[in-house]
Design a protein around this motif. Structure first.
Motif, PDB file in Angstrom:
ATOM      1  N   SER A 156     -16.902  19.138  53.863  1.00  0.00           N
ATOM      2  CA  SER A 156     -15.981  20.235  54.144  1.00  0.00           C
ATOM      3  C   SER A 156     -14.663  20.062  53.404  1.00  0.00           C
ATOM      4  O   SER A 156     -14.104  21.016  52.849  1.00  0.00           O
ATOM      5  N   ARG A 201     -15.150  20.802  49.687  1.00  0.00           N
ATOM      6  CA  ARG A 201     -15.246  22.250  49.448  1.00  0.00           C
ATOM      7  C   ARG A 201     -13.862  22.913  49.506  1.00  0.00           C
ATOM      8  O   ARG A 201     -13.507  23.754  48.675  1.00  0.00           O
ATOM      9  N   GLU A 202     -13.068  22.520  50.510  1.00  0.00           N
ATOM     10  CA  GLU A 202     -11.708  23.057  50.630  1.00  0.00           C
ATOM     11  C   GLU A 202     -10.872  22.697  49.404  1.00  0.00           C
ATOM     12  O   GLU A 202     -10.149  23.531  48.848  1.00  0.00           O
ATOM     13  N   TRP A 203     -10.971  21.435  48.984  1.00  0.00           N
ATOM     14  CA  TRP A 203     -10.180  21.008  47.827  1.00  0.00           C
ATOM     15  C   TRP A 203     -10.550  21.785  46.562  1.00  0.00           C
ATOM     16  O   TRP A 203      -9.686  22.217  45.813  1.00  0.00           O
ATOM     17  N   PHE A 204     -11.836  21.936  46.307  1.00  0.00           N
ATOM     18  CA  PHE A 204     -12.264  22.635  45.100  1.00  0.00           C
ATOM     19  C   PHE A 204     -11.933  24.125  45.153  1.00  0.00           C
ATOM     20  O   PHE A 204     -11.483  24.710  44.166  1.00  0.00           O
ATOM     21  N   ASP A 205     -12.135  24.744  46.321  1.00  0.00           N
ATOM     22  CA  ASP A 205     -11.967  26.190  46.435  1.00  0.00           C
ATOM     23  C   ASP A 205     -10.524  26.627  46.629  1.00  0.00           C
ATOM     24  O   ASP A 205     -10.084  27.632  46.060  1.00  0.00           O
ATOM     25  N   VAL A 206      -9.785  25.888  47.444  1.00  0.00           N
ATOM     26  CA  VAL A 206      -8.450  26.326  47.856  1.00  0.00           C
ATOM     27  C   VAL A 206      -7.336  25.554  47.141  1.00  0.00           C
ATOM     28  O   VAL A 206      -6.398  26.152  46.612  1.00  0.00           O
ATOM     29  N   LYS A 252      -7.616  23.655  44.499  1.00  0.00           N
ATOM     30  CA  LYS A 252      -7.853  23.566  43.051  1.00  0.00           C
ATOM     31  C   LYS A 252      -7.830  22.123  42.546  1.00  0.00           C
ATOM     32  O   LYS A 252      -7.246  21.824  41.497  1.00  0.00           O
ATOM     33  N   VAL A 297     -21.726  19.223  47.027  1.00  0.00           N
ATOM     34  CA  VAL A 297     -20.646  20.195  46.840  1.00  0.00           C
ATOM     35  C   VAL A 297     -20.165  20.181  45.396  1.00  0.00           C
ATOM     36  O   VAL A 297     -19.977  21.231  44.774  1.00  0.00           O
ATOM     37  N   GLU A 313     -22.639  21.914  43.152  1.00  0.00           N
ATOM     38  CA  GLU A 313     -22.579  23.366  43.353  1.00  0.00           C
ATOM     39  C   GLU A 313     -21.372  23.976  42.644  1.00  0.00           C
ATOM     40  O   GLU A 313     -21.470  25.051  42.034  1.00  0.00           O
ATOM     41  N   LYS A 314     -20.234  23.281  42.698  1.00  0.00           N
ATOM     42  CA  LYS A 314     -19.001  23.799  42.115  1.00  0.00           C
ATOM     43  C   LYS A 314     -18.837  23.425  40.639  1.00  0.00           C
ATOM     44  O   LYS A 314     -17.912  23.904  39.982  1.00  0.00           O
ATOM     45  N   LYS A 361     -17.990  20.419  39.464  1.00  0.00           N
ATOM     46  CA  LYS A 361     -16.762  19.634  39.375  1.00  0.00           C
ATOM     47  C   LYS A 361     -17.066  18.156  39.135  1.00  0.00           C
ATOM     48  O   LYS A 361     -18.138  17.656  39.472  1.00  0.00           O
TER      49      LYS A 361
END
Length: 414
Positions: A96, A99-104, A106, A125, A128-129, A131
């Motif tokens: 979680s 995911r927050e770090w990659f999506d929100v 940056k 994660v 998927e991203k 990264k």
């Protein structure tokens, strides 16, 4: 009439204010990507409060910060920012947070995730991203095997290298019959499976295995079962605080250096030796990728690190320094933080620093380098604080790690 004009004026002012707020909101939204691009963000997802806090936690964060400072604090003209999170021993929290770090937030790359199950969750994660993920804390060799990713690197060690170094060497010295005490999760299972394979190749065998949960409170029954077997070697696939408690329990039950049974750790850190003390840890055989007292360069870094943490760095913490530095060099060479470009440069550039002089990242994401087999010194052999190891042998990287021909990574062209 005046009241009507006043009402119209108020309406115009309100409309103007709304327009102004809308304009500012649009400006803020438009500015967010630009502000995000002003910094290069590196994240660490660590055990800050659990059984692995001593081998991870503040020390790992300090090593990463030292690497950023030594690089100059900037790359591509942008400040480098470090963010740190505690996964609290849970894979779902680790995933979680990633995911927050990659999506929100940056975040451009995550370096190190303590523990194999947490690392495997974050790997999903990052894949998927698309990264960059560079791992120095977990052991599971699945990270560069069937679960490998085009943008991930396994940096410090893996279960194969540790088991191959310890089990094969001890078996060749006569310790061919083993009993395992194993942490009951992915990292423990993987390292025991690798040790079984190494033992078979060396003509050894396994008498049995007992598993325990993470953070177990009592290891006496596990030790008694191992003690009652016909094994000459008790292989410890427990880690961090669990390992410390297993060894203490084994000594209390009479398993001591020079006795009929020998303790061998498949993953032991210098922090563990320090916590136990030489009187209890003496004679333990273990494999490491790094030791602070190897040469002038390792000592120079380790003393700087000690001034901040009041402990010497372990192999994972030193590896995080090396991996962050290598990542920043790759970003600089690529002229970009985009994962594919950075990964190409990370593979092209050799890893040369105090951590290793001959490191390179393979197609499957494994960073290959020399490993070392140590024995913990007797108290009488130690000459100064943290003088804990004597080197038994150096295992070249191409002998320590799984051959590329045996890689299970689907990205590898055989």
């Amino acid at each position: 009439m005046q009241t009507q004009w006043q009402g119209l004026a108020r309406a115009r002012r309100f409309a103007a204010a709304c327009a102004c707020i809308a304009a500012w909101s649009a400006l803020i939204v438009a500015a967010q990507p630009a502000r995000a691009a002003e910094t290069v963000k590196i994240g660490l997802i660590l055990d800050m409060s659990g059984v692995y806090a001593d081998i991870s936690g503040k020390g790992t964060a300090t090593a990463a910060q030292l690497a950023i400072a030594d690089f100059g604090g900037k790359v591509l003209g942008r400040d480098v920012e470090l963010v740190v999170a505690d996964h609290q021993g849970r894979a779902d929290i680790a995933a979680s947070k990633a995911r927050e770090w990659f999506d929100v937030r940056k975040v451009d790359a995550i370096h190190d995730v303590t523990g194999s199950s947490r690392a495997l969750a974050v790997l999903n994660v990052a894949r998927e991203k698309g990264k960059v993920l560079v791992l120095s804390g977990p052991a599971s060799d699945r990270l560069t095997g069937d679960l490998c990713s085009a943008t991930s690197v396994h940096y410090a060690y893996d279960s194969y290298a540790l088991a191959n170094s310890v089990a094969r060497t001890v078996a060749r010295q006569g310790g061919k019959r083993w009993y395992f005490i194993t942490a009951d999760y992915a990292g423990g299972h993987d390292i025991v499976n690798a040790a079984r394979a190494a033992l078979e190749q060396a003509g050894g065998s396994v008498a049995g295995e007992v598993r325990h949960p993470l953070g177990a409170s009592d290891f006496s029954s596990a030790v008694v079962r191992a003690q009652g077997s016909d094994a000459g070697v008790i292989g410890l696939a427990s880690f961090g605080g669990d390992l410390v408690n297993v060894i203490k329990s084994a000594r209390e039950f009479g398993i001591r250096p020079g006795g009929k049974q020998r303790l061998a750790s498949l993953l032991m850190y210098i922090n563990d030796v320090h916590a136990i003390g030489l009187q209890t840890a003496q004679g333990m055989v273990l494999s490491e990728a790094f030791y602070w007292d190897m040469n002038a360069e390792t000592r120079a870094f380790s003393r700087r690190y000690f001034d901040k943490v009041r402990a010497m760095p372990n192999m994972s913490q030193a590896a995080v320094y090396s991996s962050v530095l290598h990542y920043l060099k790759a970003v600089q060479a690529a002229g970009s933080t985009e994962a594919p470009a950075v990964m190409r440069k990370m593979r092209e550039l050799p890893v040369v620093d105090f951590y290793t002089k001959n490191g390179h990242i393979r197609e499957d994401g494994l960073m290959v380098h020399d490993m070392y087999l140590f024995e913990v010194k007797r108290p009488s052999e130690s000459k100064y604080p943290w003088d804990y190891y004597k080197l038994l042998t150096t295992i070249p990287g191409d002998k320590a790690f799984k051959p590329m021909a045996e890689s299970g990574c689907p990205l590898v062209r055989h």
